[in-house]
Write a protein that holds these residues in place. Sequence first.
Motif, PDB file in Angstrom:
ATOM      1  N   SER A 131       0.817  -1.203   0.000  1.00 25.92           N
ATOM      2  CA  SER A 131       0.000   0.000   0.000  1.00 25.92           C
ATOM      3  C   SER A 131       0.852   1.254   0.000  1.00 25.92           C
ATOM      4  CB  SER A 131      -0.944  -0.019   1.207  1.00 25.92           C
ATOM      5  OG  SER A 131      -1.694   1.159   1.262  1.00 25.92           O
ATOM      6  N   LYS A 132       1.966   1.217   0.760  1.00 25.84           N
ATOM      7  CA  LYS A 132       2.814   2.397   0.866  1.00 25.84           C
ATOM      8  C   LYS A 132       3.571   2.683  -0.423  1.00 25.84           C
ATOM      9  CE  LYS A 132       3.585   1.599   5.815  1.00 25.84           C
ATOM     10  NZ  LYS A 132       4.580   1.183   6.824  1.00 25.84           N
ATOM     11  N   ASN A 133       3.890   1.603  -1.166  1.00 24.57           N
ATOM     12  CA  ASN A 133       4.764   1.770  -2.312  1.00 24.57           C
ATOM     13  C   ASN A 133       4.040   1.729  -3.664  1.00 24.57           C
ATOM     14  OD1 ASN A 133       7.657   1.657  -1.118  1.00 24.57           O
ATOM     15  ND2 ASN A 133       6.597  -0.014  -0.091  1.00 24.57           N
ATOM     16  N   HIS A 134       2.772   1.368  -3.655  1.00 25.36           N
ATOM     17  CA  HIS A 134       2.068   1.244  -4.925  1.00 25.36           C
ATOM     18  C   HIS A 134       1.788   2.617  -5.526  1.00 25.36           C
ATOM     19  CE1 HIS A 134       0.196  -1.227  -7.847  1.00 25.36           C
ATOM     20  NE2 HIS A 134      -0.961  -0.593  -7.772  1.00 25.36           N
ATOM     21  N   LYS A 135       1.961   2.713  -6.839  1.00 27.51           N
ATOM     22  CA  LYS A 135       1.866   4.002  -7.516  1.00 27.51           C
ATOM     23  C   LYS A 135       0.434   4.396  -7.855  1.00 27.51           C
ATOM     24  CE  LYS A 135       6.432   3.407  -9.624  1.00 27.51           C
ATOM     25  NZ  LYS A 135       7.173   3.261 -10.907  1.00 27.51           N
ATOM     26  N   LYS A 136      -0.385   3.437  -8.247  1.00 31.31           N
ATOM     27  CA  LYS A 136      -1.718   3.765  -8.739  1.00 31.31           C
ATOM     28  C   LYS A 136      -2.791   3.008  -7.973  1.00 31.31           C
ATOM     29  CE  LYS A 136      -0.476   4.838 -13.540  1.00 31.31           C
ATOM     30  NZ  LYS A 136      -0.739   4.508 -14.961  1.00 31.31           N
ATOM     31  N   ASN A 137      -3.914   3.679  -7.742  1.00 29.64           N
ATOM     32  CA  ASN A 137      -5.041   2.964  -7.156  1.00 29.64           C
ATOM     33  C   ASN A 137      -5.877   2.354  -8.279  1.00 29.64           C
ATOM     34  OD1 ASN A 137      -6.747   5.001  -8.192  1.00 29.64           O
ATOM     35  ND2 ASN A 137      -6.643   6.163  -6.286  1.00 29.64           N
ATOM     36  N   ALA A 138      -6.904   1.588  -7.904  1.00 30.60           N
ATOM     37  CA  ALA A 138      -7.696   0.867  -8.904  1.00 30.60           C
ATOM     38  C   ALA A 138      -8.340   1.818  -9.903  1.00 30.60           C
ATOM     39  CB  ALA A 138      -8.757   0.026  -8.200  1.00 30.60           C
ATOM     40  N   ARG A 139      -8.866   2.924  -9.406  1.00 29.87           N
ATOM     41  CA  ARG A 139      -9.527   3.875 -10.300  1.00 29.87           C
ATOM     42  C   ARG A 139      -8.555   4.391 -11.366  1.00 29.87           C
ATOM     43  NH1 ARG A 139     -12.529   8.304  -7.103  1.00 29.87           N
ATOM     44  NH2 ARG A 139     -14.184   6.729  -7.012  1.00 29.87           N
ATOM     45  N   GLU A 140      -7.330   4.693 -10.963  1.00 32.25           N
ATOM     46  CA  GLU A 140      -6.332   5.192 -11.916  1.00 32.25           C
ATOM     47  C   GLU A 140      -5.954   4.118 -12.930  1.00 32.25           C
ATOM     48  OE1 GLU A 140      -3.471   6.272  -8.986  1.00 32.25           O
ATOM     49  OE2 GLU A 140      -3.974   8.406  -9.081  1.00 32.25           O
ATOM     50  N   ILE A 141      -5.888   2.864 -12.473  1.00 32.92           N
ATOM     51  CA  ILE A 141      -5.561   1.765 -13.390  1.00 32.92           C
ATOM     52  C   ILE A 141      -6.687   1.580 -14.403  1.00 32.92           C
ATOM     53  CG2 ILE A 141      -5.092  -0.703 -13.570  1.00 32.92           C
ATOM     54  CD1 ILE A 141      -3.934  -0.472 -10.673  1.00 32.92           C
ATOM     55  N   PHE A 142      -7.927   1.612 -13.927  1.00 31.62           N
ATOM     56  CA  PHE A 142      -9.057   1.512 -14.845  1.00 31.62           C
ATOM     57  C   PHE A 142      -9.039   2.666 -15.852  1.00 31.62           C
ATOM     58  CE2 PHE A 142     -11.386  -1.183 -11.627  1.00 31.62           C
ATOM     59  CZ  PHE A 142     -11.566  -2.275 -12.460  1.00 31.62           C
ATOM     60  N   ARG A 143      -8.736   3.875 -15.373  1.00 32.87           N
ATOM     61  CA  ARG A 143      -8.719   5.029 -16.270  1.00 32.87           C
ATOM     62  C   ARG A 143      -7.635   4.866 -17.339  1.00 32.87           C
ATOM     63  NH1 ARG A 143      -8.251   8.664 -12.637  1.00 32.87           N
ATOM     64  NH2 ARG A 143     -10.491   9.104 -12.454  1.00 32.87           N
ATOM     65  N   THR A 144      -6.457   4.415 -16.922  1.00 32.30           N
ATOM     66  CA  THR A 144      -5.374   4.193 -17.881  1.00 32.30           C
ATOM     67  C   THR A 144      -5.732   3.075 -18.848  1.00 32.30           C
ATOM     68  OG1 THR A 144      -3.723   4.887 -16.245  1.00 32.30           O
ATOM     69  CG2 THR A 144      -2.931   3.625 -18.128  1.00 32.30           C
ATOM     70  N   GLY A 145      -6.308   2.004 -18.299  1.00 37.24           N
ATOM     71  CA  GLY A 145      -6.672   0.873 -19.136  1.00 37.24           C
ATOM     72  C   GLY A 145      -7.689   1.231 -20.203  1.00 37.24           C
ATOM     73  N   THR A 146      -8.714   1.972 -19.817  1.00 40.64           N
ATOM     74  CA  THR A 146      -9.743   2.340 -20.802  1.00 40.64           C
ATOM     75  C   THR A 146      -9.234   3.369 -21.798  1.00 40.64           C
ATOM     76  OG1 THR A 146     -10.655   3.904 -19.171  1.00 40.64           O
ATOM     77  CG2 THR A 146     -11.731   1.749 -19.355  1.00 40.64           C
ATOM     78  N   SER A 147      -8.226   4.141 -21.417  1.00 38.45           N
ATOM     79  CA  SER A 147      -7.657   5.093 -22.380  1.00 38.45           C
ATOM     80  C   SER A 147      -6.838   4.360 -23.437  1.00 38.45           C
ATOM     81  CB  SER A 147      -6.785   6.127 -21.663  1.00 38.45           C
ATOM     82  OG  SER A 147      -5.609   5.533 -21.138  1.00 38.45           O
ATOM     83  N   HIS A 148      -6.162   3.282 -23.030  1.00 36.31           N
ATOM     84  CA  HIS A 148      -5.391   2.484 -23.985  1.00 36.31           C
ATOM     85  C   HIS A 148      -6.254   1.458 -24.710  1.00 36.31           C
ATOM     86  CE1 HIS A 148      -1.310   3.896 -23.190  1.00 36.31           C
ATOM     87  NE2 HIS A 148      -1.588   3.882 -21.896  1.00 36.31           N
ATOM     88  N   CYS A 149      -7.307   1.005 -24.062  1.00 36.24           N
ATOM     89  CA  CYS A 149      -8.173  -0.036 -24.626  1.00 36.24           C
ATOM     90  C   CYS A 149      -9.628   0.420 -24.539  1.00 36.24           C
ATOM     91  CB  CYS A 149      -7.986  -1.354 -23.871  1.00 36.24           C
ATOM     92  SG  CYS A 149      -6.265  -1.832 -23.615  1.00 36.24           S
ATOM     93  N   PRO A 150     -10.000   1.467 -25.258  1.00 37.98           N
ATOM     94  CA  PRO A 150     -11.334   2.068 -25.105  1.00 37.98           C
ATOM     95  C   PRO A 150     -12.484   1.196 -25.575  1.00 37.98           C
ATOM     96  CG  PRO A 150     -10.186   3.031 -26.977  1.00 37.98           C
ATOM     97  CD  PRO A 150      -9.185   2.162 -26.264  1.00 37.98           C
ATOM     98  N   THR A 151     -12.191   0.111 -26.301  1.00 39.69           N
ATOM     99  CA  THR A 151     -13.275  -0.750 -26.785  1.00 39.69           C
ATOM    100  C   THR A 151     -13.464  -1.997 -25.924  1.00 39.69           C
ATOM    101  OG1 THR A 151     -11.784  -1.927 -28.304  1.00 39.69           O
ATOM    102  CG2 THR A 151     -12.946   0.020 -29.165  1.00 39.69           C
ATOM    103  N   SER A 152     -12.794  -2.049 -24.778  1.00 40.09           N
ATOM    104  CA  SER A 152     -12.920  -3.211 -23.899  1.00 40.09           C
ATOM    105  C   SER A 152     -14.151  -3.064 -23.000  1.00 40.09           C
ATOM    106  CB  SER A 152     -11.667  -3.385 -23.034  1.00 40.09           C
ATOM    107  OG  SER A 152     -11.867  -4.398 -22.069  1.00 40.09           O
ATOM    108  N   VAL A 153     -15.215  -3.764 -23.349  1.00 38.44           N
ATOM    109  CA  VAL A 153     -16.430  -3.735 -22.540  1.00 38.44           C
ATOM    110  C   VAL A 153     -16.143  -4.252 -21.133  1.00 38.44           C
ATOM    111  CG1 VAL A 153     -18.763  -4.686 -22.313  1.00 38.44           C
ATOM    112  CG2 VAL A 153     -17.909  -3.999 -24.556  1.00 38.44           C
ATOM    113  N   HIS A 154     -15.270  -5.241 -21.032  1.00 36.18           N
ATOM    114  CA  HIS A 154     -14.959  -5.833 -19.723  1.00 36.18           C
ATOM    115  C   HIS A 154     -14.329  -4.814 -18.779  1.00 36.18           C
ATOM    116  CE1 HIS A 154     -16.033  -9.801 -21.117  1.00 36.18           C
ATOM    117  NE2 HIS A 154     -15.198  -9.693 -22.134  1.00 36.18           N
ATOM    118  N   LEU A 155     -13.469  -3.965 -19.316  1.00 32.78           N
ATOM    119  CA  LEU A 155     -12.840  -2.934 -18.478  1.00 32.78           C
ATOM    120  C   LEU A 155     -13.859  -1.916 -17.991  1.00 32.78           C
ATOM    121  CD1 LEU A 155      -9.395  -2.107 -20.158  1.00 32.78           C
ATOM    122  CD2 LEU A 155      -9.771  -2.774 -17.769  1.00 32.78           C
ATOM    123  N   TRP A 156     -14.724  -1.440 -18.875  1.00 34.13           N
ATOM    124  CA  TRP A 156     -15.743  -0.471 -18.468  1.00 34.13           C
ATOM    125  C   TRP A 156     -16.679  -1.079 -17.422  1.00 34.13           C
ATOM    126  CZ3 TRP A 156     -14.825   4.368 -19.576  1.00 34.13           C
ATOM    127  CH2 TRP A 156     -14.157   4.714 -20.750  1.00 34.13           C
TER     128      TRP A 156
END
Length: 206
Positions: free
Chosen positions: A64-89
């Motif tokens: 927790s202390k060393n992790h760079k991104k929280n889940a919301r940020e990972i989802f945001r990055t993921g959908t920006s790179h993979c905007p057609t992934s229904v599973h990610l949304w």
Amino acid sequence: EKRGMWREASQLLESILELEPKDAHSYLALARLESRRERGSRVGRRRKTAGEDSDDNDDDGDHSKNHKKNAREIFRTGTSHCPTSVHLWHAWAMHEQSLGSIPKARHLLDKALELDPWNGYVCHAYGMLEMQQSGNTKESKEKRARELWQRGLTKQPSAALVCSLGHLYTTSGHPESARELYSTYVPKLTNERERIEVYLAASSLE
């Protein structure tokens, strides 16, 4: 992951994404991993506040202390790179729902349905979300959920959709509609486990 080694699991997924930055499956796995870690941390904090013993793994705290991104940020990055992934949304919406961010969850489910308007998993999740909202009237919740579940059944029938809609019909005083629904969709389900699930739901009307 099952042993609480969050950091090792996330580092492996992050290394995969460095090589394949458009790998939707790895973003999904990483975001879900972090979402579960965050949920465990929230439970641990509540237990600590309540004076209960916590069985949280020490690795989780260090991660927790060393992790760079929280889940919301990972989802945001993921959908920006993979905007057609229904599973990610869809998964992002479920994460936001778990945090109580209902308007955000609705927005994300709408995004998923823009990509796949008849997706059974998304329609089922969206209907369940609407049914759980205490601020809406019973009639409005049921109407919206019914529309979503019927929409999902159009092209992607599943036991979850059939049973949820059947239960809604039954509890709203229309058992005959539930019977018709069950008899219509049992032959359309190819998975034996799902057929059994619907059979059991139908037997409760007898």
